[in-house]
Design an enzyme around this catalytic site. Structure first.
Site, PDB file in Angstrom:
ATOM      1  N   ASP A 210      40.065  41.746  64.460  1.00  0.00           N
ATOM      2  CA  ASP A 210      40.543  40.773  65.438  1.00  0.00           C
ATOM      3  C   ASP A 210      41.892  41.192  65.997  1.00  0.00           C
ATOM      4  O   ASP A 210      42.150  41.088  67.205  1.00  0.00           O
ATOM      5  CB  ASP A 210      40.630  39.400  64.778  1.00  0.00           C
ATOM      6  CG  ASP A 210      41.196  38.339  65.698  1.00  0.00           C
ATOM      7  OD1 ASP A 210      40.556  38.031  66.721  1.00  0.00           O
ATOM      8  OD2 ASP A 210      42.291  37.816  65.413  1.00  0.00           O
TER       9      ASP A 210
ATOM     10  N   GLU B 102      33.902  42.016  65.305  1.00  0.00           N
ATOM     11  CA  GLU B 102      35.305  42.285  64.969  1.00  0.00           C
ATOM     12  C   GLU B 102      35.414  43.079  63.667  1.00  0.00           C
ATOM     13  O   GLU B 102      36.285  43.956  63.536  1.00  0.00           O
ATOM     14  CB  GLU B 102      36.071  40.973  64.858  1.00  0.00           C
ATOM     15  CG  GLU B 102      36.263  40.278  66.201  1.00  0.00           C
ATOM     16  CD  GLU B 102      37.011  38.966  66.090  1.00  0.00           C
ATOM     17  OE1 GLU B 102      37.587  38.547  67.103  1.00  0.00           O
ATOM     18  OE2 GLU B 102      37.013  38.356  64.992  1.00  0.00           O
TER      19      GLU B 102
END
Length: 229
Positions: free
Chosen positions: A54, A125
């Site tokens: 992320d 992610e």
């Protein structure tokens, strides 16, 4: 972590340019928490790699947007939030054929976990995090710029967010502030669906359903503007 990569998954990762070195890293990136109920007891899930990925995604997209023009901070933040959203990550995941390679428990898979925006976005992610761990930041950033090319060059996030647009519409028309409420929540946590109603007093209301509360609110605001704006 015990277990080995499925040959089809290894081939798929190589096709994406990810070239697995340590299988454990990629097994972790592709493993949902539910898998521990039907797989090895010590199988780590993707959450730590998702956390890392992320941040790598956010920095990479922010750097691209900064270099791409001289938009003010507010516009940059608006586009960044749209480009790194769970919905965008899930869309990218589907486009590269990720769903079939996620390691899910039987119940989670039967409940539609492989098509959950939340799970797909998180695993996307996690794969970025795994790429960073194995190949470094430059490789992870290059992966992001390749997979996100259409979104970066397109209009994703350029339009005003529907909730902001509705807020401004209400203020401009001397109406009460829009009120959002969850009217229904169904499905297990890993494949939940939320129905949200937005109401502007003395005008009307609109509803929408999505796999996250925030996305349902966005769609409800969009539907309201289309009906009453």
């Amino acid at each position: 972590m015990t277990g080995t990569l499925d040959p089809a998954t290894r081939e798929w990762l190589e096709q994406q340019g990810l070239a697995p070195v340590r299988e454990a890293t990629w097994l972790e990136a592709l493993t949902h928490g539910s898998f521990n109920g039907s797989g090895p007891a010590d199988a780590a899930d993707y959450q730590r790699l998702e956390f890392l990925g992320d941040r790598v995604l956010g920095l990479s997209v922010a750097a691209w947007l900064f270099r791409a023009g001289d938009a003010p901070e507010g516009r940059l933040s608006q586009r960044l939030n749209a480009l790194v959203s769970g919905a965008t990550c899930a869309r990218i995941a589907r486009s590269i054929g990720l769903p079939v390679h996620i390691r899910l428990g039987k119940q989670a898979r039967d409940d539609g976990g492989a098509d959950s925006d939340k799970i797909l976005g998180d695993v996307m992610e996690a794969l970025i995090g795994a790429c960073f761990i194995e190949h470094g930041f430059d490789a992870a950033q290059a992966l992001i710029y390749r997979l996100w090319a259409r979104e970066l060059e397109g209009d994703e996030g350029k339009a005003k967010h529907p909730k902001s647009a509705l807020q401004e519409w209400a203020a401009g028309n001397r109406r009460a502030t829009p009120v959002y409420e969850v009217t229904d929540r169904s499905g297990p946590d890993h494949a939940a669906r939320f129905t949200v109603r937005v109401t502007v007093r003395n005008v009307g209301h609109a509803e929408a359903t999505a796999t996250s509360k925030s996305e349902a609110e966005r769609l409800a605001a969009k539907a309201f503007l289309e009906a009453f704006g």
